[in-house]
Design an enzyme around this catalytic site. Structure first.
Site, PDB file in Angstrom:
ATOM      1  N   SER A   1     -69.759  42.303 -55.146  1.00 10.80           N
ATOM      2  CA  SER A   1     -69.937  41.492 -56.352  1.00 10.80           C
ATOM      3  C   SER A   1     -68.943  41.913 -57.420  1.00 10.80           C
ATOM      4  O   SER A   1     -68.553  43.085 -57.493  1.00 10.80           O
ATOM      5  CB  SER A   1     -71.365  41.683 -56.878  1.00 10.80           C
ATOM      6  OG  SER A   1     -71.506  41.164 -58.174  1.00 10.80           O
TER       7      SER A   1
ATOM      8  N   TYR B   1     -78.648  46.680 -59.971  1.00  9.32           N
ATOM      9  CA  TYR B   1     -78.118  45.817 -58.912  1.00  9.32           C
ATOM     10  C   TYR B   1     -76.631  46.058 -58.708  1.00  9.32           C
ATOM     11  O   TYR B   1     -76.157  46.287 -57.591  1.00  9.32           O
ATOM     12  CB  TYR B   1     -78.359  44.339 -59.237  1.00  9.32           C
ATOM     13  CG  TYR B   1     -77.506  43.426 -58.388  1.00  9.32           C
ATOM     14  CD1 TYR B   1     -77.802  43.237 -57.042  1.00  9.32           C
ATOM     15  CD2 TYR B   1     -76.379  42.787 -58.923  1.00  9.32           C
ATOM     16  CE1 TYR B   1     -77.006  42.424 -56.242  1.00  9.32           C
ATOM     17  CE2 TYR B   1     -75.586  41.976 -58.130  1.00  9.32           C
ATOM     18  CZ  TYR B   1     -75.898  41.794 -56.799  1.00  9.32           C
ATOM     19  OH  TYR B   1     -75.097  41.009 -56.005  1.00  9.32           O
TER      20      TYR B   1
ATOM     21  N   LYS C   1     -74.204  47.829 -55.424  1.00 11.25           N
ATOM     22  CA  LYS C   1     -73.004  47.295 -54.777  1.00 11.25           C
ATOM     23  C   LYS C   1     -71.852  48.298 -54.870  1.00 11.25           C
ATOM     24  O   LYS C   1     -71.100  48.498 -53.900  1.00 11.25           O
ATOM     25  CB  LYS C   1     -72.601  45.964 -55.415  1.00 11.25           C
ATOM     26  CG  LYS C   1     -73.594  44.831 -55.163  1.00 11.25           C
ATOM     27  CD  LYS C   1     -73.699  44.499 -53.682  1.00 11.25           C
ATOM     28  CE  LYS C   1     -74.572  43.299 -53.423  1.00 11.25           C
ATOM     29  NZ  LYS C   1     -74.736  43.007 -51.983  1.00 11.25           N
TER      30      LYS C   1
END
Length: 367
Positions: free
Chosen positions: A131, A156, A160
């Site tokens: 991302s 989050y 990643k």
């Protein structure tokens, strides 16, 4: 039969999800033999049934969880894999701040278990769903792959980034590994058929799904966070990419693995920025409906403009996005009209039904 002579498969973890299902269509259309593994915590089997309809080929499905070693070992024992496309993760930024341990367990520990099983079965080719959040607050714009990664402001995004770092360490330790890290910007839209699209659980975090929610009368208005940025109309500008273009990027990355690239990151974006207000106005044009909105304070950490420099993916993967913002909005609205309850309804409405009884499927945004 000698395992080396068995048909070689690609494992797609999380392949029943939003980006995963669109990628599976492209993989099947391109002739790949694939197996989808998904725990169905945030996806729907109906998506795979519709993928089969679109591709004209069956989908081999294995229900399993990447955090469960026995599930992974079973699927790797059943099929002769040569590569993995790894989507399986939970992905809501806001939710990740409330339940960070769930995010670290699913996204980081799940990836770790997958990599260990891949190593044990000598499968060392991976396309990882990363991302643009790994850039944190970017120090350059457009953002290219040389930009600083981190600090990331939410769990989050950190999951990643941690998995990216883990993959870089793995490739440095063993040159037989080949990994493409695909950093998405803002995926939107749906398959132009209206058969598959996004089915968010709960209240969406992203702009366009929230606009849809307002159009359906399920929320009273769209929040616009800040109107005093140095942009075309004062609202924040972002790089939106059609989910079908994103899907073709994964097929291109899978082909790249054949060239033994090592560990390389690619931005997947259009390089074109659209403001929040431009998105709202485009959706009004596409739907012929007024979208109520409310200007509120800026959110901490938001930047005025964030767009991708995807020239590396253009050059090395031969990948170029082809859909415009109008296509993204039209396809998303078509998906919504045909599937007002997402996959939960399961009954696909045809165009005649929509035209005859449009008011039952959407509203003008008023309660």
């Amino acid at each position: 039969m000698d395992p080396s002579k068995r048909q070689k498969y690609v494992l797609v973890t999380g392949g029943a999800g939003y980006i995963g299902s669109h990628t599976v269509v492209e993989l099947l259309t391109a002739g790949y033999a694939i197996v989808v593994m998904d725990n169905m915590c945030n996806s729907h089997l109906e998506a795979l049934r519709r993928v089969e309809r679109l591709a004209g080929r069956p989908v081999q499905f294995f229900k399993g969880d990447v955090t469960c070693v026995s599930d992974l070992e079973k699927v790797f024992s059943l099929y002769n894999f040569w590569a993995v496309i790894h989507f399986a993760a939970i992905k809501a930024v806001g939710e990740s701040t409330r339940i960070p341990l769930d995010y670290y367990y699913n996204n980081v520990a799940g990836s770790l278990q997958l990599l260990r099983v891949m190593k044990n079965f000598n499968v060392k080719n991976l396309v990882f769903s990363s991302s643009a959040t790994v850039y944190g607050e970017p120090d350059i714009c457009p953002v290219d792959e040389t930009a600083r990664v981190g600090p990331v402001t939410n769990p989050y995004g950190r999951t990643k980034l941690f998995v990216e770092e883990m993959l870089r360490d793995l490739c440095n330790s063993d040159p037989e590994w080949n990994v493409c890290l695909l950093r998405y910007f803002n995926p939107v839209g749906a398959h132009p058929s209206g058969l598959i699209g996004e089915h968010p659980q709960g209240i969406p975090n992203n702009l366009l799904p929230y606009v849809i929610r307002v159009l359906q009368g399920r929320s009273p208005f769209v929040h616009i966070y800040g109107s005093d940025y140095d942009t075309v109309d004062g609202t924040g500008v972002r790089d939106y990419i059609h989910v079908c273009d994103l899907a073709t990027g994964h097929v291109a990355a899978l082909k790249k693995l054949d060239t033994k690239p090592g560990c390389v990151a690619y931005n997947l974006g259009t390089g074109i920025g659209y403001s929040v207000m431009e998105i709202v106005k485009m959706m009004e044009k596409v739907t012929q409906k007024e979208i109520p909105y409310k200007i509120v304070d800026r959110r901490p950490g938001d930047v005025a403009v964030c767009t991708a420099d995807a020239s590396l993916a253009n050059r090395e993967l031969g990948w170029y996005p082809t859909r415009r913002m109008e296509d993204m909005c039209e396809d998303m609205w078509r998906w919504t009209r045909k599937n007002p309850m997402g996959y939960d309804g399961q009954t696909l409405l045809d165009e005649d039904e929509e035209d005859d009884d449009d008011s039952s499927n959407s509203s003008n945004g008023e309660d």
